[in-house]
Design a protein around this motif. Sequence first.
Motif, mmCIF file in Angstrom:
data_model
loop_
_atom_site.group_PDB
_atom_site.id
_atom_site.type_symbol
_atom_site.label_atom_id
_atom_site.label_comp_id
_atom_site.label_asym_id
_atom_site.label_seq_id
_atom_site.Cartn_x
_atom_site.Cartn_y
_atom_site.Cartn_z
ATOM 1 N N TRP A 94 0.834 -1.201 0.000
ATOM 2 C CA TRP A 94 0.000 0.000 0.000
ATOM 3 C C TRP A 94 0.867 1.248 0.000
ATOM 4 N N LEU A 95 1.956 1.182 0.751
ATOM 5 C CA LEU A 95 2.920 2.267 0.794
ATOM 6 C C LEU A 95 3.443 2.562 -0.610
ATOM 7 N N ALA A 96 3.880 1.498 -1.264
ATOM 8 C CA ALA A 96 4.431 1.654 -2.606
ATOM 9 C C ALA A 96 3.350 2.123 -3.582
ATOM 10 N N LYS A 97 2.144 1.613 -3.427
ATOM 11 C CA LYS A 97 1.046 1.962 -4.351
ATOM 12 C C LYS A 97 0.724 3.445 -4.266
ATOM 13 N N ILE A 98 0.583 3.941 -3.031
ATOM 14 C CA ILE A 98 0.257 5.363 -2.876
ATOM 15 C C ILE A 98 1.393 6.234 -3.408
ATOM 16 N N ALA A 99 2.639 5.733 -3.206
ATOM 17 C CA ALA A 99 3.786 6.528 -3.639
ATOM 18 C C ALA A 99 3.787 6.757 -5.140
ATOM 19 N N VAL A 100 3.279 5.795 -5.900
ATOM 20 C CA VAL A 100 3.301 5.946 -7.370
ATOM 21 C C VAL A 100 1.960 6.406 -7.935
ATOM 22 N N THR A 101 0.990 6.662 -7.057
ATOM 23 C CA THR A 101 -0.311 7.146 -7.557
ATOM 24 C C THR A 101 -0.251 8.670 -7.708
ATOM 25 N N PRO A 102 -0.674 9.191 -8.846
ATOM 26 C CA PRO A 102 -0.726 10.660 -9.017
ATOM 27 C C PRO A 102 -1.612 11.281 -7.926
ATOM 28 N N ASP A 103 -1.239 12.488 -7.495
ATOM 29 C CA ASP A 103 -1.947 13.158 -6.404
ATOM 30 C C ASP A 103 -3.457 13.215 -6.595
ATOM 31 N N LYS A 104 -3.872 13.518 -7.839
ATOM 32 C CA LYS A 104 -5.302 13.732 -8.044
ATOM 33 C C LYS A 104 -6.107 12.437 -7.950
ATOM 34 N N LEU A 105 -5.444 11.322 -8.065
ATOM 35 C CA LEU A 105 -6.176 10.036 -8.005
ATOM 36 C C LEU A 105 -6.231 9.442 -6.596
ATOM 37 N N PHE A 153 -7.405 10.326 -3.720
ATOM 38 C CA PHE A 153 -8.693 10.281 -3.025
ATOM 39 C C PHE A 153 -9.810 9.772 -3.913
ATOM 40 N N SER A 154 -9.745 10.106 -5.237
ATOM 41 C CA SER A 154 -10.841 9.690 -6.112
ATOM 42 C C SER A 154 -10.863 8.176 -6.286
ATOM 43 N N GLU A 155 -9.667 7.552 -6.385
ATOM 44 C CA GLU A 155 -9.676 6.096 -6.610
ATOM 45 C C GLU A 155 -9.651 5.313 -5.296
ATOM 46 N N PRO A 159 -3.670 1.511 -9.149
ATOM 47 C CA PRO A 159 -4.098 2.826 -9.677
ATOM 48 C C PRO A 159 -4.186 2.801 -11.197
ATOM 49 N N SER A 160 -5.041 3.645 -11.774
ATOM 50 C CA SER A 160 -5.221 3.631 -13.226
ATOM 51 C C SER A 160 -4.044 4.263 -13.953
#
Lengths: 280, 352
Positions: A32-43, A45-47, A53-54
Motif C-alpha cells: 500500500w505504501l508503494a502503491k500510494i507513492a506511485v499514484t498521481p496526487d489527483k487520483l 482520493f478519487s480512486e 491505480p489507473s
Amino acid sequence: MSALRKSSPLAVTGKYLALAFYLTFALFPLYWLAKIAVTPDKLIFSEGTAMVPSSFTFENFRTVLIATDFLSYFKNSLIVSLGTAAITTCVAAAAGYAFSRFDFRGKRLVIALMLITQMFPLLMIIAPIYKIVAAVGLLNSLTSLIIVYTAFNVPFATFLMQSFFDGIPKDLEEAGMIDGCTRFEALRKIILPLTLPGLGATLGFIFTAAWSELLFALMLINSNDTMTFPVGLLTFVSKFSVDWGQMMAAGVLALVPSCLFFIFIQRYLVQGLTSGAVKG
Amino acid sequence: MARIELQSIAKSYGSVEVLRDINLTIEDGEFIVLVGPSGCGKSTLLRMIAGLEPISGGEFTIDGRRMNEVPPRDRDMAMVFQSYALYPHMDVARNMGFSLEIRKAAAEDRQSKIQGAAKTLGLTGLKERLPKQLSGGQRQRVAMGRAIVRDPSAFLFDEPLSNLDAALRVEMRLEIARLHQRLEATMIYVTHDQVEALTLADRIVVLNGGDIQQVGTPLDLYERPANKFVAQFIGSPTMNVLRAEAKGDSIALSGGTRIQVEGDVPASGVSELGIRPEHIHVAGSEAAQFSGRAELVEHLGSDTNIHVQVDGIGPFLVREHGHVPVNTGDEVGLFIDPEKVHLFAEDGRSLR
C-alpha cells in the motif's frame, strides 16, 4: 512409514495457504505504501481503495528528492544509525565476551543493573534524559542521539552477543592458546570469525532500531538541519493537509538502506558456521 | 625431550580442594595414563599441566624448569581434546598447520610437516575439507594430526576416544599406541576407561577424590593393588570383596568357611578378602571349598561369567575360560586360588 516421510497433499496445501495468508498480512502495508507513492496526487482520493491505480507517476519521488529536505534527513539518519550500530556492537561484543568467558567480582551485579535499565518505560525517563542532554549542551546534535541510542541498546545487544559467545565452545580458544596464540590472538583468529553471524545479527538489529526511532529524535532534535528521517516524515503533515503521495514516496526510499543492509549481512546471519568444531 | 615433574601439586576452587599433594615424575618418552572415576580431578590435573588451569600450590617443572606461571603457548605441549576442538572455519590442512602458522614457520616447512602427518594418519585426500564434512573418526585423526605436526615435547590427551563408537575406539587406541612407539615422545593420557589405561600405559596413575591412590605398571596394579579402591577399579569384571578375618594361617569368611592362603597371613588387621572373578573356579564336590546357587550365567563365547549366590557369604562373580556347562539355578562348587587372594585392612589398605 510412508505417511511419516511424505505428508499428504492436503497438509502441504494447508501449509502453503497459511504461509500465503501470513505473507499477505505482513506485506500488504508495504504494498500500500508503494502503491500510494506511485499514484498521481489527483487520483489518491478519487480512486480510494482500488488495488491498482489507473495511472502511475514518479513525480512524488522527484519532489521528495529535489524539493524537500529529505536527503538531509536521510543523511542524518544514516549517520545516527550506522554510528549507533557500530558503537553498540563493539561495546556489546566486548562486554558479551567478558560475561561469557570470565568470572569476576560484581559480574552478577552488573548484569542485574543492565537488566534494570530495560525495565522502565521510555516515557518515564524521557524528561530526565532531556534535562541531561540540555545540560551538556548537546540538544539538536546527532551526537546526542548516538549516545542515547547506544546507551539504550547496549544491554540487550550485550546479552545477544553473550549468547553467541556462549555457543562457541571454550575448547576452541584453549586449543588456540595451546597452539601458540595469546588469548587476544585466539579471540581474533578463532573466535571472531565464528562470531560474524552474531555480529551481523546485532548490527542489523541495532541499525533498524535506531533507523526507525522517533520518540527521542522528536524530543532532542527540533532544528531542520539535524532532523532524522522519522522526524522529517512528520514535516509532510501540515496544519491543513497531509501530503500522502510524497510521504509514502519518502517512506519507500527510507526502506532502501534497511533492505541493502540486510542483503549485505544476511550471509552472516546464516547459522551453522560453527558446526563440525566439536562433536555435537 | 621432556621430563615432567609434579611436586606437591594442589588445586582448589575457593574452599573446595580438588587435588591434594600430587607428586609424580614422568620420564622422557614415557606413556602415563591418569585414570579414575569422574570427578577425581584427572582432567583438572591435565589442564594444569597444559597451562589452562592455574596451579594453586606446589611446583611443576619440565626438564628442571619451573612452569607454574608459563602460559600454555610457551610450554611446548600439544593437546588432543575430548571434543576435538577443531577450528570450524579452517580446512583440515590449515587446522593441522595452525600452530606453525602462528609461530610463522616457513611455508614449505609447514607444507611438508602437514603432508607428513596427513600421510601417517590417512588424511591425505581430505586436506581441503572443513571439519563439518568429516566423520567422527576423521575429526579425531585431524585433532591428532594437529598435535603431531608441532613435534611437541609432550602430548596431552584428554579422554580423546570417549566420543567414538566401540569399534572405532579400538582402532584409534591402536593408532595412538603405534604413534607412541614411533615418536617416542612423552605422553600423558586421561581416561576413565581402564581398558585404555591398561593397554596404552607404561605406567598408570590411579586417582580418586583428589589423591593419587597408586602409580605403577598395568601389571603392578592388577597383581599388587595398593588398596581396595585400586583393586576394584582395575580389572574387569570387578574383584569380589568379602568380609573376612585371619584365623591362624587361614582366612575365615563370614559363613565360617575357611580358605587356605598361600604364604603369610597377617596375624591381625584383616577385614576383607578380595578375589578376582578369574581366580575362582568351578570345582567338583571334593575340591570345592564352598558352594552356592548360580543365579545368572552369561555365555560370552571366550568366557563364561557365573553369578553365584553363596548363603552366609554373599554374591560372587566367577569367570571361567571358555564354555562351562553350568545353567541358571544349578548348585555349583567353588574353589578360590590360594595364590591369588588379596587381603585388605579396615581402612582399605592392601595387606598382601
